[in-house]
Design an enzyme around this catalytic site. Structure first.
Site, PDB file in Angstrom:
ATOM      1  CE  LYS A  26      48.594  34.446  33.136  1.00 17.78           C
ATOM      2  NZ  LYS A  26      47.269  33.839  33.281  1.00 17.78           N
ATOM      3  N   GLY A  50      49.897  28.260  36.848  1.00 22.72           N
ATOM      4  CA  GLY A  50      50.179  27.020  36.127  1.00 22.72           C
ATOM      5  C   GLY A  50      50.231  27.348  34.649  1.00 22.72           C
ATOM      6  CG  HIS A  51      52.053  30.357  33.368  1.00 20.24           C
ATOM      7  ND1 HIS A  51      52.783  31.486  33.557  1.00 20.24           N
ATOM      8  CD2 HIS A  51      50.849  30.600  33.952  1.00 20.24           C
ATOM      9  CE1 HIS A  51      52.060  32.375  34.234  1.00 20.24           C
ATOM     10  NE2 HIS A  51      50.890  31.849  34.483  1.00 20.24           N
TER      11      HIS A  51
HETATM   12  P1  IMO Z   1      47.547  31.307  36.100  1.00 23.09           P
HETATM   13  O1  IMO Z   1      48.803  32.095  36.234  1.00 23.09           O
HETATM   14  C1  IMO Z   1      43.452  30.759  37.526  1.00 23.09           C
HETATM   15  C2  IMO Z   1      42.660  31.561  41.768  1.00 23.09           C
HETATM   16  C3  IMO Z   1      42.301  30.419  42.674  1.00 23.09           C
HETATM   17  C4  IMO Z   1      41.368  31.135  43.637  1.00 23.09           C
HETATM   18  C5  IMO Z   1      42.000  32.501  43.793  1.00 23.09           C
HETATM   19  C6  IMO Z   1      42.873  32.655  45.034  1.00 23.09           C
HETATM   20  O2  IMO Z   1      47.720  29.880  35.737  1.00 23.09           O
HETATM   21  O3  IMO Z   1      46.556  32.021  35.232  1.00 23.09           O
HETATM   22  P2  IMO Z   1      45.313  31.760  45.625  1.00 23.09           P
HETATM   23  O4  IMO Z   1      45.838  30.364  45.752  1.00 23.09           O
HETATM   24  O5  IMO Z   1      46.019  32.576  44.592  1.00 23.09           O
HETATM   25  O6  IMO Z   1      45.215  32.474  46.939  1.00 23.09           O
HETATM   26  O7  IMO Z   1      43.798  31.566  45.128  1.00 23.09           O
HETATM   27  O8  IMO Z   1      42.809  32.686  42.627  1.00 23.09           O
HETATM   28  N1  IMO Z   1      43.936  31.405  41.029  1.00 23.09           N
HETATM   29  C7  IMO Z   1      44.009  31.169  39.708  1.00 23.09           C
HETATM   30  N2  IMO Z   1      43.044  30.940  38.805  1.00 23.09           N
HETATM   31  N3  IMO Z   1      44.721  30.811  37.129  1.00 23.09           N
HETATM   32  C8  IMO Z   1      45.712  31.070  38.015  1.00 23.09           C
HETATM   33  O9  IMO Z   1      46.968  31.279  37.637  1.00 23.09           O
HETATM   34  C9  IMO Z   1      45.386  31.226  39.379  1.00 23.09           C
HETATM   35  N4  IMO Z   1      46.088  31.468  40.506  1.00 23.09           N
HETATM   36  C10 IMO Z   1      45.196  31.601  41.497  1.00 23.09           C
HETATM   37  O10 IMO Z   1      41.650  29.392  41.974  1.00 23.09           O
HETATM   38  O11 IMO Z   1      40.115  31.329  43.037  1.00 23.09           O
HETATM   39 MG    MG Z   2      47.078  28.421  34.570  1.00 28.85          MG
END
Ligand code: IMO
Ligand code: MG
Length: 435
Positions: A26, A50-51
């Site tokens: 994204k 993490g973008h």
């Molecule tokens: P982006 O925006 C991938 C996952 C965590 C965990 C679950 C819950 O970079 O796509 P949390 O800390 O949100 O309560 O964790 O969600 N998770 C993500 N996995 N990309 C992310 O963000 C994520 N943000 C949270 O690994 O399984």
């Molecule tokens: Mg990410």
């Protein structure tokens, strides 16, 4: 900065979401699309995201700041649905400053209604995980506990950091309850009121210039014919309602989350786009029907650099799952897809696409609601010949190897949606725009 050709049509407000489990690319897509919009807004999630954006030889990773922050003259908004860890946000702003990019209040607007991630949220996140039988594998950033407090109506908001008396009252209430939990349930030491209070008042002073009513700002901008790109974090299957619950995040990651997370009505949104990887990844625990077993996972992880941008954890990898993405297209109302990281599949002899699941003799072509089915589903695959030649950096669809084109066209047919963008590398220019 290399300028990539992008369509300049009528002013549109667009949403970009992730159609899988997050990390679909994204950041790159938004950085690239935001060249042609006036404002980019986050509407949910926090610094669990993490973008990654690559400009020239430099790589930037954003957790809270919208991915468009690198574009001069564009406005970035952190909407009310985002949970903000002020220390992390200040860290990101400072980090950009050290790289010569000064984030001014005209360029960054943070909603006064954002809920604040407090130190007790971060600690609770870890403690709750430590006692759970089925661990979620959270990012440990305090996201779940912060959203829990929001819903429980005891959260502290950005606007409260600017008002010492309100912050004092709310923090006292919270610490009375939380310190009981810390000492009695988890046998941990208490949080000292004065230390937390002073620290967060300090954050309020630093962030105050960025704080405003972003709902008013966005709606007035839209009335003035400005275009807004809404930047989703996480992915559809991490959505609190539609994801693989309980292995999800705590916010509405789907396009519907835009309205409650920004205060912009559905009637103002023109188009929903999704980023989807040419394969599938997942970080953290939970079901993943098409997960690779054996060497392939290692191979794709290494080629695709599949390590979490927030936690550094190795991502689980698997084949493209059209059952999953079809469901995403429906719940988000997606009209166009961007296929990311096609080049990672370059050397494979054959490529599989999951078209259905089987469980106890029954075939599922729609994403199953039942967690037991999903956890035990056997994927049904269609196999396609690989292209065994490099696609990295290709910018025209017709210059892709024939089998790569076939793969994209097959996905388009299975998903019944147009694939407008194909990413062939991490840089801005390594992108195919089909129309
Ligand atoms: P982006 O925006 C991938 C996952 C965590 C965990 C679950 C819950 O970079 O796509 P949390 O800390 O949100 O309560 O964790 O969600 N998770 C993500 N996995 N990309 C992310 O963000 C994520 N943000 C949270 O690994 O399984
Ligand atoms: Mg990410």
């Amino acid at each position: 900065m290399p300028k990539v050709k992008a369509n300049k049509k009528k002013v549109q407000n667009v949403v970009v979401v992730g159609a899988q489990w997050g990390d679909e690319g994204k950041g790159k897509l938004i950085d690239f699309l935001s060249q042609d919009v006036d404002i980019t807004a986050r509407y949910q999630g926090g610094n669990n995201a993490g973008h990654t954006v690559v400009v020239g030889e430099k790589e930037y990773v954003f957790h809270l700041l919208p991915s468009a922050i690198l574009h001069k003259g564009k406005v970035c908004v952190i909407g009310n649905g985002v949970v903000v860890d002020p220390k992390a946000l200040i860290g990101e702003i400072d980090d950009l400053k050290s790289k010569g990019i000064d984030v001014k209040p005209q360029q960054l607007k943070v909603s006064g209604l954002c809920h604040i991630v407090m130190p007790y949220h971060r600690i609770l996140d870890g403690l709750r995980e430590s006692v759970r039988k089925n661990k979620i594998g959270t990012t440990g950033r305090g996201i779940g506990p912060c959203y829990s407090d929001k819903v429980a109506r005891c959260g502290i908001r950005m606007i409260d950091l600017l008002n010492p008396a309100v912050l004092k009252a709310k923090l006292e209430d919270n610490l009375t309850e939380k310190n009981e939990i810390f000492s009695k349930v988890y046998k941990q030491k208490d949080f000292d009121f004065t230390t937390v209070y002073q620290e967060y008042l300090g954050y309020g002073k630093l962030l105050g210039p960025y704080v405003c009513d972003t709902t008013l700002y966005l709606n007035r901008a839209i009335d003035d014919k400005k275009s807004v790109l809404f930047e989703g974090a996480q992915g559809t299957f991490l959505d609190i309602d539609f994801g693989t619950y309980p292995f999800v995040t705590s916010s509405s990651t789907i396009s519907g989350g835009v309205c409650s997370g920004s205060g912009v009505a559905p009637t103002k949104i023109d188009k929903i786009l999704a980023a989807v990887k040419a394969y599938t990844t997942r970080v953290g625990e939970g079901p993943f029907p098409t997960e690779f077993s054996g060497n392939l996972e290692q191979e794709i992880r290494t080629k695709g650099k599949e390590f979490g941008a927030t936690t550094g954890r190795p991502r689980r990898c698997g084949w493209f799952d059209s059952v999953l993405v079809k469901y995403s297209i429906m719940v988000n109302g997606i009209s166009e897809l961007a296929i990311m990281k096609l080049d990672v599949l370059d050397e494979l002899k054959e490529i599989k696409i999951c078209t259905a699941y089987e469980y106890k003799g029954k075939r599922f072509t729609d994403f199953p609601m039942d967690f037991e089915v999903l956890s035990n589903a056997e994927p049904v695959y269609e196999t396609i010949a690989g292209w065994s030649s490099p696609t990295r950096g290709v910018t025209e669809f017709k210059k892709l190897p024939v089998n790569a084109r076939r793969y994209i066209q097959r996905l388009e047919k299975l998903l019944n949606v147009s694939i407008r963008y194909v990413s062939t590398g991490s840089k801005r220019a390594e992108t195919i725009i089909r129309y």
